[in-house]
Design a protein around this motif. Structure first.
Motif, mmCIF file in Angstrom:
data_model
loop_
_atom_site.group_PDB
_atom_site.id
_atom_site.type_symbol
_atom_site.label_atom_id
_atom_site.label_comp_id
_atom_site.label_asym_id
_atom_site.label_seq_id
_atom_site.Cartn_x
_atom_site.Cartn_y
_atom_site.Cartn_z
ATOM 1 N N THR A 55 -0.157 -5.859 -19.034
ATOM 2 C CA THR A 55 0.519 -4.557 -19.148
ATOM 3 C C THR A 55 1.282 -4.381 -20.460
ATOM 4 O OG1 THR A 55 2.575 -5.369 -18.175
ATOM 5 C CG2 THR A 55 0.908 -4.531 -16.640
ATOM 6 N N GLU A 115 1.785 6.826 -6.742
ATOM 7 C CA GLU A 115 0.741 7.833 -7.011
ATOM 8 C C GLU A 115 1.311 9.243 -6.836
ATOM 9 O OE1 GLU A 115 -2.606 7.448 -4.293
ATOM 10 O OE2 GLU A 115 -3.331 9.450 -4.825
ATOM 11 N N MET A 127 2.367 1.719 -3.406
ATOM 12 C CA MET A 127 1.375 2.223 -4.378
ATOM 13 C C MET A 127 1.129 3.721 -4.177
ATOM 14 S SD MET A 127 0.782 -0.183 -6.395
ATOM 15 C CE MET A 127 2.302 -1.009 -6.045
ATOM 16 N N ASP A 136 0.829 -1.216 0.000
ATOM 17 C CA ASP A 136 0.000 0.000 0.000
ATOM 18 C C ASP A 136 0.857 1.258 0.000
ATOM 19 O OD1 ASP A 136 -2.171 -1.621 -0.031
ATOM 20 O OD2 ASP A 136 -2.636 -1.420 2.099
ATOM 21 N N ASP A 173 -2.917 -5.685 -12.346
ATOM 22 C CA ASP A 173 -4.273 -5.147 -12.517
ATOM 23 C C ASP A 173 -4.298 -3.626 -12.431
ATOM 24 O OD1 ASP A 173 -5.338 -7.617 -12.923
ATOM 25 O OD2 ASP A 173 -5.897 -7.934 -10.824
ATOM 26 N N ARG A 174 -3.352 -3.061 -11.716
ATOM 27 C CA ARG A 174 -3.341 -1.593 -11.571
ATOM 28 C C ARG A 174 -2.780 -0.882 -12.792
ATOM 29 N NH1 ARG A 174 -3.284 0.570 -5.656
ATOM 30 N NH2 ARG A 174 -4.057 -1.263 -4.589
ATOM 31 N N LYS A 175 -2.123 -1.614 -13.672
ATOM 32 C CA LYS A 175 -1.581 -1.053 -14.923
ATOM 33 C C LYS A 175 -0.890 0.288 -14.703
ATOM 34 C CE LYS A 175 -4.737 -3.295 -18.130
ATOM 35 N NZ LYS A 175 -5.929 -3.654 -17.359
ATOM 36 N N THR A 176 0.114 0.266 -13.850
ATOM 37 C CA THR A 176 0.785 1.523 -13.493
ATOM 38 C C THR A 176 1.814 1.973 -14.536
ATOM 39 O OG1 THR A 176 2.454 0.274 -12.314
ATOM 40 C CG2 THR A 176 0.619 1.106 -11.003
ATOM 41 N N GLU A 182 -1.932 -8.198 -8.331
ATOM 42 C CA GLU A 182 -2.534 -6.898 -7.985
ATOM 43 C C GLU A 182 -1.864 -5.757 -8.735
ATOM 44 O OE1 GLU A 182 -3.545 -5.243 -4.095
ATOM 45 O OE2 GLU A 182 -3.497 -7.270 -3.317
ATOM 46 N N LEU A 183 -0.539 -5.848 -8.806
ATOM 47 C CA LEU A 183 0.233 -4.812 -9.488
ATOM 48 C C LEU A 183 -0.118 -4.790 -10.981
ATOM 49 C CD1 LEU A 183 2.472 -2.718 -9.032
ATOM 50 C CD2 LEU A 183 4.150 -4.512 -9.449
#
Ligand code: SAH
Length: 343
Positions: free
Chosen positions: A250, A174, A170, A167, A205-208, A202-203
């Motif tokens: 990704t 951000e 992440m 968290d 899915d966040r497509k950072t 999880e990472l």
């Protein structure tokens, strides 16, 4: 009551606080700009807001900072390693490296590490705590200030397991990429994990937009479990499936880190097993001659890493040997903090 760490807050959180104070919302943007663009280190430097608001902020919030405890500059290249003291007296390491295209910073994500990889110094002194998002940002800010450079790439490969502090990492991403603040493209950020499989999903899915590096080091479950306890929890099959998922979601190739350890993982059979494992993966292999940690018995030279690279290439696996930067200043993760705790 402990003061809230204002540098770890995002803009919506700050706006809420400011509105609760009965101040107009745009003040939050001014404060956020001071913290993340001007990079002020105290409330007194926020000269664009009234002293009344500054005083109010000071009562409930703090602006954290880091102090340089030690600095080691390499004689062989431009690498500089900083040992930073955190506000609570704990220490972490940050390594600044010069690459062809600019400055790259390797930052820590935890004080110590729980993962227990046998070749890694970060694990020896045990785990203490997670770093806050602000403590990750401050490693960048303070190093830029100290060295007078602008960092263009960031790797989360210092002390700690980033996926075990998910968290906060992440939130760090951000804040780092926020268009109202630092505006760094996350394409210039690499996160390295020893293989915490659920967090890779999880990472993904966040497509950072970040690059994922996976510390592999062995290509059989038996061999990997012997030196990396995380493999006993999530085996190679599960890890490889997660990496494939990451690529599918990704479109970013995963980098596999492989620390070459003479006589442990660099035989022809090891090369065959690695080639087999990576079949069907859109992968990139990065070979690193293992850094010698004095409590551990693993050794390698650049020559042995190149020899293993040749074995892989003959099997059709493309691999690069990472330039060893700062080898004279113990630039492998955790070595400096470990020494500081000992002395
Ligand atoms: N926990 C994360 C990130 C920190 S370690 C991870 O495991 O990926 C960063 C990288 O340095 C990892 O690839 C790790 O396996 C590697 N490393 C640790 N100790 C090392 C050593 N003595 N020599 C070479 N690489 C090492």
């Amino acid at each position: 009551m402990e003061k809230r760490d204002i540098l770890s807050m995002n803009l919506p959180e700050l706006q809420l606080v400011i509105q609760e104070m009965g101040e107009p919302k745009f003040r939050a943007k001014q404060i956020y700009h001071s913290l993340h663009v001007r990079k002020v280190q105290s409330f007194t430097e926020m000269t664009d807001i009234s002293s009344k608001i500054r005083d109010k902020l000071q009562t409930d919030f703090c602006v954290k900072s880091l102090f340089v405890s030690r600095k080691l500059a390499s004689c062989l290249d431009d690498t500089v390693k900083y040992l930073y003291r955190l506000p609570d007296g704990q220490h972490v390491e940050t390594v600044l490296m010069h690459y062809h295209h600019g400055w790259r910073l390797c930052i820590s994500t935890q004080v110590g590490c729980k993962m227990g990889c046998q070749f890694c110094a970060s694990t020896i002194a045990g785990y203490v705590r997670n770093l806050t998002p602000s403590e990750m940002l401050l490693q960048i800010d303070e190093t830029e200030r100290q060295a007078g450079v602008q960092v263009s790439g960031i790797v989360l490969m210092g002390i700690g397991e980033p996926m075990d502090n998910f968290d906060n990492v992440m939130r760090f991403l951000e804040l780092l990429s926020d268009e109202n603040g630092r505006r760094m493209s996350l394409r210039h950020v690499t996160i390295s994990t020893c293989g915490v499989v659920p967090k890779i999903y999880e990472l993904a899915d966040r497509k950072t937009g970040i690059t994922l590096a996976v510390s592999l080091h062995q290509s059989s479950d038996e061999g990997r479990s012997a030196i990396m306890p995380v493999n006993r929890r999530w085996n190679l099959n599960e890890l490889m499936e997660a990496c494939q998922y990451f690529f599918r979601m990704t479109g970013r190739r995963v980098t596999f880190e492989y620390a070459v350890m003479e006589g442990e993982n660099d035989s022809r059979n090891d090369a065959r097993a690695l080639a087999e494992l990576l079949k069907g993966q859109q992968a990139h292999v990065n070979l690193i001659p293992v850094n010698n940690v004095k409590e551990r018995s693993f050794h390698a030279t650049r020559k042995s890493a190149i020899a293993f690279q040749k074995k892989l290439e003959s099997l059709g696996v493309h691999a690069t040997v990472r330039r060893t930067l700062g080898s004279d200043i113990e630039a492998a993760c955790g070595q400096l903090r470990h020494d500081a705790e000992q002395s």
